[in-house]
Motif scaffolding. Sequence first.
Motif, PDB file in Angstrom:
ATOM      1  N   ARG A 216       0.874  -1.177   0.000  1.00  0.00           N
ATOM      2  CA  ARG A 216       0.000   0.000   0.000  1.00  0.00           C
ATOM      3  C   ARG A 216       0.907   1.221   0.000  1.00  0.00           C
ATOM      4  NH1 ARG A 216      -2.701  -3.041   4.070  1.00  0.00           N
ATOM      5  NH2 ARG A 216      -4.375  -4.242   3.082  1.00  0.00           N
ATOM      6  N   PHE A 217       0.355   2.326  -0.452  1.00  0.00           N
ATOM      7  CA  PHE A 217       1.189   3.529  -0.443  1.00  0.00           C
ATOM      8  C   PHE A 217       0.312   4.751  -0.232  1.00  0.00           C
ATOM      9  CE2 PHE A 217       0.178   5.533  -4.495  1.00  0.00           C
ATOM     10  CZ  PHE A 217      -0.344   4.484  -5.248  1.00  0.00           C
ATOM     11  N   SER A 218       0.957   5.799   0.262  1.00  0.00           N
ATOM     12  CA  SER A 218       0.269   7.089   0.354  1.00  0.00           C
ATOM     13  C   SER A 218       1.159   8.145  -0.290  1.00  0.00           C
ATOM     14  CB  SER A 218      -0.025   7.447   1.817  1.00  0.00           C
ATOM     15  OG  SER A 218       1.173   7.465   2.549  1.00  0.00           O
ATOM     16  N   LEU A 219       0.495   9.146  -0.805  1.00  0.00           N
ATOM     17  CA  LEU A 219       1.195  10.190  -1.544  1.00  0.00           C
ATOM     18  C   LEU A 219       1.238  11.457  -0.691  1.00  0.00           C
ATOM     19  CD1 LEU A 219       2.454  10.544  -4.342  1.00  0.00           C
ATOM     20  CD2 LEU A 219       0.218  11.337  -5.143  1.00  0.00           C
ATOM     21  N   GLY A 220       2.430  12.038  -0.541  1.00  0.00           N
ATOM     22  CA  GLY A 220       2.576  13.261   0.236  1.00  0.00           C
ATOM     23  C   GLY A 220       2.372  14.506  -0.617  1.00  0.00           C
ATOM     24  N   ASP A 221       2.912  15.600  -0.118  1.00  0.00           N
ATOM     25  CA  ASP A 221       2.752  16.898  -0.770  1.00  0.00           C
ATOM     26  C   ASP A 221       3.678  16.993  -1.997  1.00  0.00           C
ATOM     27  OD1 ASP A 221       2.316  19.468  -1.455  1.00  0.00           O
ATOM     28  OD2 ASP A 221       3.203  20.364   0.359  1.00  0.00           O
ATOM     29  N   LEU A 222       3.095  17.276  -3.143  1.00  0.00           N
ATOM     30  CA  LEU A 222       3.889  17.359  -4.376  1.00  0.00           C
ATOM     31  C   LEU A 222       4.449  18.765  -4.619  1.00  0.00           C
ATOM     32  CD1 LEU A 222       1.545  15.207  -6.626  1.00  0.00           C
ATOM     33  CD2 LEU A 222       3.923  14.650  -6.068  1.00  0.00           C
ATOM     34  N   VAL A 235       2.242  16.172 -12.303  1.00  0.00           N
ATOM     35  CA  VAL A 235       2.387  14.807 -11.779  1.00  0.00           C
ATOM     36  C   VAL A 235       0.974  14.250 -11.715  1.00  0.00           C
ATOM     37  CG1 VAL A 235       3.135  13.369  -9.860  1.00  0.00           C
ATOM     38  CG2 VAL A 235       4.388  15.480 -10.395  1.00  0.00           C
ATOM     39  N   LEU A 236       0.692  13.287 -12.568  1.00  0.00           N
ATOM     40  CA  LEU A 236      -0.669  12.750 -12.656  1.00  0.00           C
ATOM     41  C   LEU A 236      -0.827  11.545 -11.741  1.00  0.00           C
ATOM     42  CD1 LEU A 236      -1.076  12.907 -16.541  1.00  0.00           C
ATOM     43  CD2 LEU A 236      -1.881  14.572 -14.850  1.00  0.00           C
ATOM     44  N   THR A 237      -1.957  11.502 -11.047  1.00  0.00           N
ATOM     45  CA  THR A 237      -2.287  10.356 -10.194  1.00  0.00           C
ATOM     46  C   THR A 237      -3.599   9.764 -10.691  1.00  0.00           C
ATOM     47  OG1 THR A 237      -3.720  11.485  -8.615  1.00  0.00           O
ATOM     48  CG2 THR A 237      -1.331  11.708  -8.268  1.00  0.00           C
ATOM     49  N   HIS A 238      -4.049   8.718 -10.006  1.00  0.00           N
ATOM     50  CA  HIS A 238      -5.305   8.068 -10.413  1.00  0.00           C
ATOM     51  C   HIS A 238      -6.477   9.050 -10.352  1.00  0.00           C
ATOM     52  CE1 HIS A 238      -7.251   7.550  -6.384  1.00  0.00           C
ATOM     53  NE2 HIS A 238      -6.019   7.776  -5.995  1.00  0.00           N
ATOM     54  N   LYS A 239      -6.329  10.089  -9.537  1.00  0.00           N
ATOM     55  CA  LYS A 239      -7.426  11.055  -9.428  1.00  0.00           C
ATOM     56  C   LYS A 239      -7.569  11.913 -10.682  1.00  0.00           C
ATOM     57  CE  LYS A 239      -7.171  11.417  -4.418  1.00  0.00           C
ATOM     58  NZ  LYS A 239      -6.514  12.117  -3.327  1.00  0.00           N
ATOM     59  N   GLU A 288      12.952  11.004  -4.881  1.00  0.00           N
ATOM     60  CA  GLU A 288      12.481  12.363  -4.581  1.00  0.00           C
ATOM     61  C   GLU A 288      10.959  12.460  -4.527  1.00  0.00           C
ATOM     62  OE1 GLU A 288      14.924  15.706  -6.470  1.00  0.00           O
ATOM     63  OE2 GLU A 288      15.195  14.050  -7.891  1.00  0.00           O
ATOM     64  N   LEU A 289      10.285  11.427  -4.993  1.00  0.00           N
ATOM     65  CA  LEU A 289       8.820  11.479  -5.036  1.00  0.00           C
ATOM     66  C   LEU A 289       8.269  11.220  -3.639  1.00  0.00           C
ATOM     67  CD1 LEU A 289       8.337   9.464  -8.340  1.00  0.00           C
ATOM     68  CD2 LEU A 289       8.330  11.940  -8.046  1.00  0.00           C
ATOM     69  N   PRO A 290       7.274  11.989  -3.221  1.00  0.00           N
ATOM     70  CA  PRO A 290       6.767  11.858  -1.846  1.00  0.00           C
ATOM     71  C   PRO A 290       5.812  10.670  -1.692  1.00  0.00           C
ATOM     72  CG  PRO A 290       5.591  13.599  -2.987  1.00  0.00           C
ATOM     73  CD  PRO A 290       6.603  13.075  -3.959  1.00  0.00           C
ATOM     74  N   ILE A 291       6.343   9.465  -1.870  1.00  0.00           N
ATOM     75  CA  ILE A 291       5.516   8.263  -1.745  1.00  0.00           C
ATOM     76  C   ILE A 291       5.982   7.491  -0.511  1.00  0.00           C
ATOM     77  CG2 ILE A 291       4.750   6.120  -2.838  1.00  0.00           C
ATOM     78  CD1 ILE A 291       5.523   7.315  -5.528  1.00  0.00           C
ATOM     79  N   THR A 292       5.039   7.159   0.379  1.00  0.00           N
ATOM     80  CA  THR A 292       5.362   6.338   1.543  1.00  0.00           C
ATOM     81  C   THR A 292       4.833   4.930   1.294  1.00  0.00           C
ATOM     82  OG1 THR A 292       5.145   8.287   2.922  1.00  0.00           O
ATOM     83  CG2 THR A 292       5.120   6.140   4.042  1.00  0.00           C
TER      84      THR A 292
END
Length: 838
Positions: A216-222, A235-239, A288-292
């Motif tokens: 699982r992952f969460s996306l931080g502040d871009l 930066v495109l996400t599923h949203k 560098e991408l804010p992915i946890t």
Amino acid sequence: MNAPPQALRFHLNGHEVAVCAAPLARLSQVLREELGLTGTKVGCDAGDCGACTVSIDGRQVCACMTPLGQVAGRKVITVEGLASGGALTPLQAAFHRHGAAQCGICTPGMLIAAQDLLDRNPAPTEPEVLDALGGVLCRCTGYRKIVEAVLDAGGLDGGGGSARAENPPAGQAVGARLAKVDGIPKLTGTEIYGADAAPEDALWLRVSRAPHARARFSLGDLAPLRAKYPGLAAVLTHKDVPGSNVFGIYPSGKDQPVLAPGEVRYRGEAVLALAGDAPTIAAIRDEELPITWQPLAPVVGSEAALAEGATLVQAEKPGNILVRGRVVRGDTEAAFAHAAFTAEGAWQTPFVEHAYIEPEAGWARRDGDRLTVAVTTQTPYMDRDEIAHVLGIEKERVRLIPTACGGGFGGKLDASVQLLVGLAAWTLDRPVRCTFTRPESMAATTKRHPAKMRARAACDRGGKLLAYAFDGTFDTGAYASWGPTVADRVPIHAAGPYAVPNVHNTSVAVHTNGPPAGAFRGFGVPQCALVHEALCDELAAQCDLDPLEFRLRNALRKGDSTATGQVLEASAGLAECLEALKPHWGSARERAEAHNARGGDLRRGAGIGCMWYGCGNTAMSNPSTLRVGLSREGRLTLYSGAAEIGQGASTVMVQICADALGVPAACFEVVMGDTELTADAGKSSASRQTFVSGRAAQLAGNDLRAQILRRTNAGDDAALEIAEGAVILREAGQDRRLDLGNLAPDARGDVLLGEGTFDPPTTPLDADGQGTPYATYGFAARSPRSKSTWHWDGSWCATSSPPTTSAARSIRSRSRARFTAASPRDSASRSWRSTFQA
Ligand code: FES
Ligand code: FES
């Protein structure tokens, strides 16, 4: 630290050029992106494939491994520099005659390597040719035609001496050896593949992919990333997906996210899409991408997936089962009980990568409420519909233009880069291009299904097969892709091309956290061919029968019933294939026995294998439509939606249509695959194009001929000649003339348009898999060739439909280095009309 750009001069294709670029920039990158010479291809960017081979001071070199600084003051020749004044070199002409370029992505490198040899050794031997070409991989041809062409250019007959291109008269195109209609551009480097062109102002897109098989992952502040990189447009996400974020082959089974929404199911799954200028996109590191990330224990392999209490890869797929397949006929257990001989065993096969030389690539551009996507693909219409589904727009608003395809083998039947560039271009209203790297292509795209198979076969004392039972578990990975097709095809084909009265074949496609397994030359059928051929050998040994004779006694023939109860009414050519192999097989066995009789550590054997394959979709509608137009000027154009992936579909369609219309094939131009200009001819897969679209081409030719005859009141036997602005009809010594200038043109400029549609007759299968899944089948048999030496391609193949072979040899081993990527240069889209040249 990278050296700053410098002005460097060198001789390129006979002219001095000056380039301002970093001395460590790859020569391939500079040639393609700075100098616009896209004939030099990039397959791996790592010194492995040889697609980028150029000549430096007369010696073949990998341009992707050559820093620009090393060519200062030297002479560089690319494929564009081979021919002069528009004429092909003798080597290029030999390639054209021999059909040595299939998909053509390796051809520029192959030509440079061969020319290097011929310049030093004008009449090389076959081993010398093989040695000289050893650094350039070809995934399509099996190398034979290439070697023959090089030997021919050197004045030797390499075994293909009679393989001369013909220019057949009206009515004789089918069966003639035509040079490929798209052959010349592949030989001159002017063919445009997915990475070779894009709108000038296109942004580049790079995909950030999952480093874990399950997480699982969460996306931080871009915002900090955007602030650090002003060249980052988005930066495109599923949203950001405006329509459906899931895609897939079957309308009811779409399950793969375009961009993962917080959970990933295989390593390499797309998570984010970064769009921006090329240096920015290249500079941003994944760290560098804010992915946890929260890694989870993955389900590895089908055994683990089917175990009691196994984690579900997809929550809505109980037991991790995607789908089951089944074909049952007769009373298998009773037949086994009374059989004279039985054989059984278990086999397993791994994931296999398609390894086409051209990675996935393409571009997209939005024009108001419409989207144009150009991409390397096997299936333009499915791509169009899938892009529209993802964007939530009508499919008519998407125009899909297939570029030349540098190999597919099933792997380019699934959407990959096209959804991402389509999404980015649509949402950003900017042209966007993307080329997968080789590691990315391998990590992200589909594979051949790994299989675990058990099977049993039985025969009587005379070697007649009585029963066959097969059970196969196919690891379909994280998403469905073509898993249902594999599960359907396998039990139909599992008993092989043999008449077996009692059959019990089952299959299951199982989800794991592996890469999605999809289409790969045969949809699971090659895996089960391994099994039925091994069992045939074992039963033949028990019956004391020659393995070829055993197969001949059991070969499906016209009038026989298949495992699905289908009676083969047209043709079934396995027996003819085996008869053709007999002399080769006998001598190969004798050679092996003679060798072994001499003793020593090395033993040799001779094997034989057979296959069959249902052409087209399994038990479902599968239509193709083709059109042929005649313009006011007398220009004849075949509009073919059948994607050309190197298999020769465009040439075959011309041959068939020409004979139906009654004019020479040389009269035709071809428009291939553009969804705006052609009708839907289905996908280039399942051995269907020659059979299904070919029949549609025949009907289109018939239709146009009928219109011409009707307008001139001519009889069916009239001979047609296409002249400037007219059609001349000759019948019983009389000439009639149809003036085309008097007719009203349509939007494309055609005044007459013939159309043909063919949907092969099939029926759905019942619960026991009984019915007519395919209208026809191809058959083939293979054994060692009849030669006194054992060759590297060491086989002889007989087929009842045209064979396609492939081989890839990796000989090149060169040191690797990292170079700074130079700035990509955009270039305009190509023209999509290809012209027949004999
Ligand atoms: S692209 Fe240079 S060797 Fe593959
Ligand atoms: S023709 Fe050689 S890779 Fe396709």
